[in-house]
Design an enzyme around this catalytic site. Structure first.
Site, PDB file in Angstrom:
ATOM      1  N   ARG A   1       0.858  -1.182   0.000  1.00  0.00           N
ATOM      2  CA  ARG A   1       0.000   0.000   0.000  1.00  0.00           C
ATOM      3  C   ARG A   1       0.888   1.224   0.000  1.00  0.00           C
ATOM      4  O   ARG A   1       2.028   1.188   0.487  1.00  0.00           O
ATOM      5  CB  ARG A   1      -0.940   0.012   1.208  1.00  0.00           C
ATOM      6  CG  ARG A   1      -0.242  -0.032   2.534  1.00  0.00           C
ATOM      7  CD  ARG A   1      -1.196   0.032   3.706  1.00  0.00           C
ATOM      8  NE  ARG A   1      -1.720   1.381   3.931  1.00  0.00           N
ATOM      9  CZ  ARG A   1      -2.346   1.737   5.046  1.00  0.00           C
ATOM     10  NH1 ARG A   1      -2.558   0.850   6.001  1.00  0.00           N
ATOM     11  NH2 ARG A   1      -2.791   2.965   5.193  1.00  0.00           N
TER      12      ARG A   1
ATOM     13  N   PRO B   1       4.629   8.373   0.417  1.00  0.00           N
ATOM     14  CA  PRO B   1       4.506   7.692  -0.871  1.00  0.00           C
ATOM     15  C   PRO B   1       5.834   7.160  -1.392  1.00  0.00           C
ATOM     16  O   PRO B   1       6.906   7.685  -1.076  1.00  0.00           O
ATOM     17  CB  PRO B   1       3.944   8.793  -1.788  1.00  0.00           C
ATOM     18  CG  PRO B   1       3.268   9.762  -0.868  1.00  0.00           C
ATOM     19  CD  PRO B   1       4.103   9.742   0.392  1.00  0.00           C
ATOM     20  N   SER B   2       5.737   6.113  -2.196  1.00  0.00           N
ATOM     21  CA  SER B   2       6.885   5.514  -2.894  1.00  0.00           C
ATOM     22  C   SER B   2       7.975   5.030  -1.946  1.00  0.00           C
ATOM     23  O   SER B   2       9.139   4.946  -2.325  1.00  0.00           O
ATOM     24  CB  SER B   2       7.485   6.518  -3.908  1.00  0.00           C
ATOM     25  OG  SER B   2       6.490   6.933  -4.831  1.00  0.00           O
ATOM     26  N   ARG B   3       7.598   4.703  -0.724  1.00  0.00           N
ATOM     27  CA  ARG B   3       8.523   4.192   0.292  1.00  0.00           C
ATOM     28  C   ARG B   3       9.594   5.201   0.699  1.00  0.00           C
ATOM     29  O   ARG B   3      10.603   4.841   1.298  1.00  0.00           O
ATOM     30  CB  ARG B   3       9.183   2.877  -0.172  1.00  0.00           C
ATOM     31  CG  ARG B   3       8.206   1.707  -0.346  1.00  0.00           C
ATOM     32  CD  ARG B   3       7.521   1.396   0.968  1.00  0.00           C
ATOM     33  NE  ARG B   3       6.693   0.210   0.916  1.00  0.00           N
ATOM     34  CZ  ARG B   3       5.362   0.219   0.724  1.00  0.00           C
ATOM     35  NH1 ARG B   3       4.736   1.376   0.542  1.00  0.00           N
ATOM     36  NH2 ARG B   3       4.675  -0.898   0.722  1.00  0.00           N
ATOM     37  N   LEU B   4       9.379   6.481   0.383  1.00  0.00           N
ATOM     38  CA  LEU B   4      10.320   7.518   0.810  1.00  0.00           C
ATOM     39  C   LEU B   4       9.829   8.091   2.132  1.00  0.00           C
ATOM     40  O   LEU B   4       9.452   9.262   2.246  1.00  0.00           O
ATOM     41  CB  LEU B   4      10.439   8.601  -0.272  1.00  0.00           C
ATOM     42  CG  LEU B   4      11.051   8.113  -1.587  1.00  0.00           C
ATOM     43  CD1 LEU B   4      11.070   9.228  -2.626  1.00  0.00           C
ATOM     44  CD2 LEU B   4      12.464   7.580  -1.357  1.00  0.00           C
TER      45      LEU B   4
END
Length: 215
Positions: A10, A192-195
């Site tokens: 997610r 978001p985007s695992r950042l």
């Protein structure tokens, strides 16, 4: 199954964590996040549930979920049977780590430090406000020991109920609190985007240093 697991993900979009939002010491931020978790998380999630990791005398790690039952400027308090597996591990190696995860807020807090027993007075004060069944259970259960079956546990409880039939149970000597004295507290906010945002507080020479960690 492997592909199904690989596809599970997610994106975290709820919030961020900047240095401008974070105070100079970690306890104020933890209190803020904890109160938000109490008001946001829905059952069956318990805001004070945390994973506690300990290490035994052979250097092998163990972890389990417990409930936080005390918090002050010294540290984080939980309670257990001192003769349990975790009690033996903490006696051999009095260092631990705990992790809180609040999925609705997309947040995690990691805490590491030394662990010490609280005073018997502190343990007794908490013991006395526990439900009667929990107070009896602290006497009845030989925590972490092998028992034959559920019937044995129920028999131990029946014996304990009989023992305290005419008197309220008092706090056992083998049961009480531990306080984790943090030396490191990391606040993780999903992005978001695992950042993700990771702000880490590290205790050095009695002062808290704050630093950002790469996700």
């Amino acid at each position: 199954m492997t592909q199904a697991l690989a596809d599970m993900r997610r994106d975290y979009t709820r919030d961020g964590l900047t240095e401008a939002q974070a105070p100079g010491e970690p306890f104020a931020l933890f209190h803020q996040w904890f109160e938000q978790a109490r008001n946001t998380e829905q059952a069956p999630v318990e805001a004070n549930a945390m994973t506690l990791a300990t290490v035994d005398a052979r250097g092998r790690p163990h972890c389990r979920v417990l409930l936080l039952k005390g918090l002050d400027d010294q540290g984080f308090t939980f309670f257990s049977n001192y003769d349990s597996a975790k009690g033996e591990q903490l006696a051999a190696n009095p260092w631990a780590a705990m992790t809180f995860f609040w999925p609705a807020l997309e947040r995690q807090v990691r805490i590491e430090g030394a662990v010490q027993k609280v005073t018997h007075q502190e343990s007794d004060a908490y013991y006395q406000v526990r439900p009667l069944g929990s107070r009896l259970g602290a006497w009845a259960s030989p925590q972490s020991r092998v028992i034959a079956d559920r019937a044995e546990l129920e028999s131990l409880l029946a014996d304990t109920e009989q023992r305290f039939r005419d008197n309220a149970p008092h706090c056992p000597e083998h049961w009480g609190g531990y306080r984790l004295l943090p030396e490191r507290i990391e606040f993780w906010q999903g992005r978001p985007s695992r950042l993700h945002d990771r702000l880490n507080y590290r205790l050095e020479n009695g002062q808290w240093l704050r630093e950002r960690l790469a996700p």
